[in-house]
Design a protein around this motif. Structure first.
Motif, short mmCIF file in Angstrom:
data_model
loop_
_atom_site.label_atom_id
_atom_site.label_comp_id
_atom_site.label_asym_id
_atom_site.label_seq_id
_atom_site.Cartn_x
_atom_site.Cartn_y
_atom_site.Cartn_z
N ASP A 165 3.90 -48.81 0.10
CA ASP A 165 2.77 -50.29 0.27
C ASP A 165 3.06 -51.53 0.39
OD1 ASP A 165 3.38 -50.23 -2.19
OD2 ASP A 165 1.46 -49.84 -3.16
N GLY A 166 4.05 -52.07 0.70
CA GLY A 166 4.09 -53.79 0.91
C GLY A 166 4.50 -54.16 -0.84
N THR A 167 5.26 -54.34 -1.23
CA THR A 167 4.42 -55.02 -3.20
C THR A 167 5.74 -55.79 -2.80
OG1 THR A 167 6.59 -53.47 -4.10
CG2 THR A 167 3.60 -52.59 -3.87
N ALA A 168 6.94 -55.94 -4.02
CA ALA A 168 7.38 -57.10 -4.05
C ALA A 168 8.20 -57.33 -2.70
CB ALA A 168 8.81 -56.14 -4.79
N ALA A 169 8.54 -57.55 -1.91
CA ALA A 169 9.39 -57.75 -0.66
C ALA A 169 8.37 -58.54 -0.10
CB ALA A 169 9.80 -56.75 -0.06
N SER A 170 7.42 -57.98 0.09
CA SER A 170 6.13 -58.51 1.02
C SER A 170 5.50 -60.41 0.39
CB SER A 170 5.06 -57.11 1.44
OG SER A 170 5.47 -56.72 2.28
N ALA B 164 14.61 -57.98 -7.13
CA ALA B 164 14.98 -56.24 -8.10
C ALA B 164 13.76 -55.69 -7.73
CB ALA B 164 15.14 -56.67 -8.91
N GLY B 165 13.44 -53.76 -7.40
CA GLY B 165 12.38 -53.56 -7.25
C GLY B 165 12.28 -52.33 -9.25
N GLY B 166 11.32 -52.21 -8.47
CA GLY B 166 10.36 -51.37 -10.20
C GLY B 166 10.91 -49.97 -10.28
N ASP B 167 10.58 -48.76 -10.71
CA ASP B 167 11.07 -47.91 -11.43
C ASP B 167 10.39 -46.68 -9.86
OD1 ASP B 167 12.60 -48.14 -13.18
OD2 ASP B 167 11.07 -47.43 -14.96
N ASP B 168 8.90 -47.46 -9.49
CA ASP B 168 8.71 -46.69 -8.18
C ASP B 168 8.16 -46.96 -7.38
OD1 ASP B 168 7.42 -49.20 -9.11
OD2 ASP B 168 4.91 -48.44 -8.97
N ALA B 169 9.37 -48.14 -7.04
CA ALA B 169 10.01 -47.98 -5.71
C ALA B 169 11.81 -48.28 -5.18
CB ALA B 169 9.72 -50.25 -5.40
N ARG B 170 12.00 -48.68 -4.18
CA ARG B 170 12.67 -49.09 -3.72
C ARG B 170 13.99 -49.99 -3.97
NH1 ARG B 170 8.96 -45.50 -2.66
NH2 ARG B 170 9.86 -43.55 -2.33
#
Length: 990
Positions: free
Chosen positions: A855-860, A842-848
């Motif tokens: 900037d490569g956060t959750a998925a990375s 799941a993504g946050g409000d600032d992500a798709r």
């Protein structure tokens, strides 16, 4: 007068003298000169002295105290005395300038000293009961036919009309005066007191109607001599020994009860005097007393014959001097020590040295322990502290009564040594005295300290009597018992054999000891004493070695009634199977016994049960204060430095939590497997244990969540019945009889864990649960858990010990091999491959959603945690249809929607396709219809511009997704699509 015309052979004596002068004309000159020398030299100003000596000799010869009367009648000085009358030998001596008739034991019986009368007369006469004799300068000149003649060489018969001796007297000297009578009487009056003292056989002197007398008390060797005079009485203290007499005046003006007096008078040392033989000489002395000694003198009687002749007499006088000093009352004896000064004469120098030596060798200084001590053996306390001297009397050999700086300085001259504070303390070491004696000593020492006579630093090793009967050196660190301690635990503690425990005997407790480093306290302070705590700490070991630690336990239990016994859990107390540490014991009947494993309580267990008799005889609060358990015990450390509190699995907790303090329940690992619900209820019953259970990040909750058992599983393996958001991943906890808040506190889950506090073990458990094919886990929960696992990777401060899972849950809800999937990192890829190919989070409000973090956060992070590739890195697909590029500003519908949303149009544009298709190896080279795509770079810039090329089908859905991605409005993509279909404000607002 005698009936004989010539009772003493006067004619014969005159004829002999005249014949001598005729035979030897120079003899007349010699006699004349000799008499002149006597009159002008040695015997000038000695009129009364010589006449009084004659009177004293006459009394001594008669064996009756003599009397002397001096009067002036018809221009004559008449001196009458009692005692032996004039005899032939006396007359012969009077008529000789070089001979004396005085026998042994007399001091001046008609010898050359009679020449002293020539100072006041030239016609002296002596009348006695046995006859008389006269001398005449005029008659001698006639007889000798010479002008210059000696007066006392030719004796003459008195005139026929010479009056007899006055009644009551035996002899009278009659001197026609050539000087004023008043001057003579004045000179005589001034000399009377000294002569009465010097001449013990002379008892009474009358001068011109005024009377002086002498009386004595004591013994033959001396005592108090009283000289009565018209002006009043004077007293002298005397001592006779070795043929000499020492005398010191006594001041009778003081009250009779004044300390240090002699029969009501105070001895007054003389500052200066002369030697008496016994008549005064010209030898000046600086001794405190007057000396009467038969020292050989020159014919003039004014100077001592120096040399060996005088030395034995002076030595005898020195040996006698301490005898006089001993007659002086003890408080004043030291004033009899000769003061330090230059000698006044050669005799004074020699006599002072001899006296000092005798004062050093003979006992005369009053000793504090009684009796006297010689100067050379005397010890003087150089501070004014008589009470301290009394206390130290039998402690310091030779200690004298006199004390103070002046006494030390005075007695130093006779060999006495001053004793300093350090010597006093050293002398006190090892002595055995009652506590009250020590208390009195401390009183005296404190007074000296307050007067700044003693330096407290020098009292550092002062002995201190303890309550256990010992005496130890040094007050520092000792405990002065207060009233509470004396009333509570002192009897038991006093008998303890505890090394280093210095409990001052209450009878000796004193403020001085506090000044020197002791501290006053009661049970609480004693319980804090390091020595007692050390004894408690080793008590269990001592008990195992056979040492009787019962007295120590009894004392501590008694003290614990009044003081805080925390920290004394090591105290060995009787248990059912021997002695154990208090913090390893449980009260009989304590509820906690019902939850502990039976094998954990007993001889071989971690705990044991306190002996019933001990439990019954002591208050339970005292016992629990020592650490005996009645429930679960706490471990509290507000400033921990490491995992060193003996908590179960503490190191793992410490590594996971990195706590700033420890507030935890101990002994949780002793709970029986089937007793955990009851154990949690016990923890909840007490505020302190409940607080430990609910301590944020605390060990208690951490450990219970993993190692307690509810229905055969750890609490963290269950979820709360109302936590439906965890359904499928966790099963609801069975009913174990606990309230919801108790279940949550014990670790039953009500939500997913926080990524920052989740440990690797917990993360691995979540992976295992997702990989369990039998679990039906919702897609949303799967996405949230995947995001949590990725964030755990990011938040970990050290190496993450998470083995990548072999099987993972994909977007279609199925479980697949990890080798067959990739992490969805860009949303458009979902159109080119089935959901079974992807793992997403799941993504946050600032992500798709699904991916798209520029900037490569959750998925990375998820890809890194699962060791999976990103979808953009492995999918081989690209746009296969043709389209037309259109800037965003040339798309009116998009511009209208942007204005409604208050968003700026991004730079660039989009390639619009009538029918957008993609193809590649992952589609089997077949064209697949998609609504939008991004070729090239997969991300966007800070301003929203696309790094690659955006493609969109000419549909509301396609354009909405492309525009939302480019404008950074991805969470609003469905809203944008609706507005493109119907750009009415009601669509936006409704």
């Amino acid at each position: 007068m005698s009936s004989l015309p010539d009772a003493f052979g006067l004619e014969r004596l005159r004829a002999a003298a005249l014949r001598t002068w005729r035979d030897s004309p120079t003899r007349l000159t010699e006699d004349t000169n000799a008499e002149r020398d006597l009159r002008a030299g040695g015997y000038r100003d000695r009129l009364l002295v010589e006449l009084a000596q004659n009177a004293a000799d006459a009394a001594a010869l008669a064996g009756v105290p003599g009397q002397l009367r001096v009067t002036v009648a018809d221009g004559e000085l008449r001196v009458a005395n009692t005692g032996a009358p004039l005899d032939d030998a006396g007359v012969a001596a009077l008529a000789s300038l070089r001979a004396s008739a005085k026998p042994a034991g007399t001091v001046g019986r008609f010898g050359v000293g009679f020449a002293a009368v020539l100072a006041v007369t030239s016609e002296p006469r002596i009348v006695s009961r046995t006859g008389g004799v006269a001398f005449s300068a005029e008659r001698t000149r006639t007889a000798a036919a010479a002008e210059d003649v000696p007066v006392l060489r030719l004796p003459w018969e008195p005139d026929a009309g010479e009056p007899p001796v006055p009644d009551g007297f035996d002899t009278e000297v009659r001197l026609p005066l050539t000087v004023p009578p008043g001057d003579v009487l004045a000179a005589i009056t001034a000399e009377v007191p000294d002569l009465l003292l010097a001449l013990p056989w002379l008892a009474r002197v009358e001068v011109d109607g005024r009377t002086w007398s002498r009386s004595a008390s004591g013994s033959d060797t001396g005592g108090l001599v009283t000289l009565s005079a018209p002006e009043g009485a004077a007293q002298w203290l005397t001592h006779a020994e070795h043929g000499v007499v020492w005398a010191v005046p006594v001041d009778v003006s003081l009250p009779r009860d004044t300390e240090g007096t002699v029969d009501g008078g105070m001895p007054v040392p003389r500052a200066e005097d002369v030697l008496h033989t016994p008549t005064p000489t010209d030898e000046r002395l600086s001794l405190p007393a007057r000396l009467f000694a038969p020292v050989p003198v020159e014919p003039s009687r004014r100077r001592v014959l120096t040399g060996e002749a005088a030395r034995p007499v002076l030595a005898a006088a020195a040996r006698a001097y301490p005898g006089l000093v001993r007659r002086v009352p003890a408080p004043n004896r030291q004033v009899m020590v000769p003061s330090a000064q230059f000698p006044m004469s050669e005799v004074d120098s020699e006599l002072r040295d001899l006296v000092m030596a005798q004062l050093s060798e003979q006992d005369w200084i009053p000793a504090a322990a009684g009796g006297d001590v010689a100067g050379g053996r005397a010890r003087v306390l150089p501070v004014d502290a008589p009470e301290l001297v009394d206390l130290l009397a039998d402690v310091i050999p030779g200690l004298v009564v006199a004390c103070g700086h002046d006494a030390a300085r005075s007695l130093d001259t006779v060999g006495a040594s001053a004793i300093g504070v350090a010597e006093v303390v050293e002398a006190l070491a090892g002595i055995d005295r009652e506590p009250a004696w020590w208390h009195g000593l401390y009183d005296a020492l404190l007074a000296a300290v307050d007067r700044r006579q003693f330096d407290p630093v020098e009292l550092g090793a002062l002995p201190v009597p303890l309550a256990d009967g010992r005496t130890v050196p040094g007050p520092r660190g000792a405990l002065l018992p207060d009233s509470a301690l004396q009333e509570s635990g002192l009897p038991e503690v006093a008998g303890l054999d505890v090394v280093g425990l210095h409990l001052v005997h209450p009878g000796a407790a004193h403020p001085l000891l506090e000044r020197l480093g002791s501290h006053r306290g009661g049970p609480a302070e004693l319980l804090e004493a390091p020595a007692l705590r050390e004894a408690v700490e080793r008590s269990a070991e001592d008990a195992a070695s056979g040492v009787d630690v019962g007295p120590l336990a009894d004392a501590v239990l008694r003290l614990a009634r009044e003081g805080d016994a925390s920290g004394l859990g090591a105290l060995a107390l009787p248990a059912r199977s021997g002695r154990r540490r208090a913090d390893e014991l449980v009260l009989p009947g304590a509820p906690v016994l019902d939850v502990f494993d039976p094998e954990a309580v007993g001889e071989d267990g971690a705990l044991d049960v306190l002996d019933e008799s001990v439990a019954e005889s002591h208050d339970s609060t005292v016992l629990t204060g020592l650490g005996v358990l009645d429930s679960f015990a706490l471990v509290v450390d507000d400033d921990p430095t490491g995992a060193e509190h003996d908590l179960p699995d503490e190191s793992a907790w410490w590594e996971a939590a990195a706590p700033s303090r420890v507030y935890a329940v101990r002994d949780l690992d002793l709970v029986a497997d089937d007793a955990w619900p009851a154990a949690v209820r016990l923890l909840a019953q007490r505020p302190e244990t409940w607080r430990a259970l609910t301590e944020p990040g605390g060990h208690t909750a951490w450990w219970l969540a993993r190692f307690a058992l509810f229905g055969g599983h750890a609490p963290m393996d269950w979820r709360m019945p109302g936590a439906s958001g965890l359904a499928g991943l966790f099963d609801p906890v069975p009913d174990v009889g606990l309230a919801p808040e108790q279940l949550v506190a014990a670790g039953v889950r009500s939500a997913l864990p926080d990524s920052s506090t989740m440990d690797s073990e917990e993360a691995a458990d979540l992976c295992d649960r997702l990989a369990d094919q039998d679990r039906e886990v919702s897609l949303g929960l799967t996405l949230r858990v995947h995001r949590l696992l990725g964030e755990h990777r990011r938040s970990a401060t050290g190496p993450v010990h998470l083995d990548p899972p072999d099987r993972v849950r994909t977007l279609d809800g199925a479980v697949a091999d990890a080798d067959d999937v990739a992490v969805l990192d860009r949303p458009w890829l979902l159109g080119a491959a089935p959901p079974a190919r992807f793992v997403a989070c799941a993504g946050g409000d600032d992500a798709r959603a699904g991916s798209g973090d520029p900037d490569g956060t959750a998925a990375s992070l998820l890809a890194e945690a699962f060791d999976l590739p990103l979808a953009t890195a492995v999918l081989d697909v690209d746009v296969s249809s043709e389209g037309e590029f259109a800037p965003w500003t040339e798309l009116p519908a998009v511009a209208e929607v942007a204005e409604l949303l208050g968003a700026a149009l991004p730079e660039g544009g989009v390639v619009v396709h009538e029918r957008l298709t993609v193809a590649g190896a992952d589609t089997g080279e077949a064209a697949v219809v998609v609504s939008w795509w991004c070729s090239g770079s997969a991300g966007i810039g800070d301003t929203g511009s696309v790094g690659g090329v955006l493609h969109a089908a000419d549909t509301s859905d396609g354009l909405a997704r492309a525009f939302a991605w480019a404008a950074g409005l991805w969470p609003r993509r469905w809203e944008i699509a609706a507005l493109l279909d119907d750009p009415d404000p009601r669509t936006l607002l409704a």
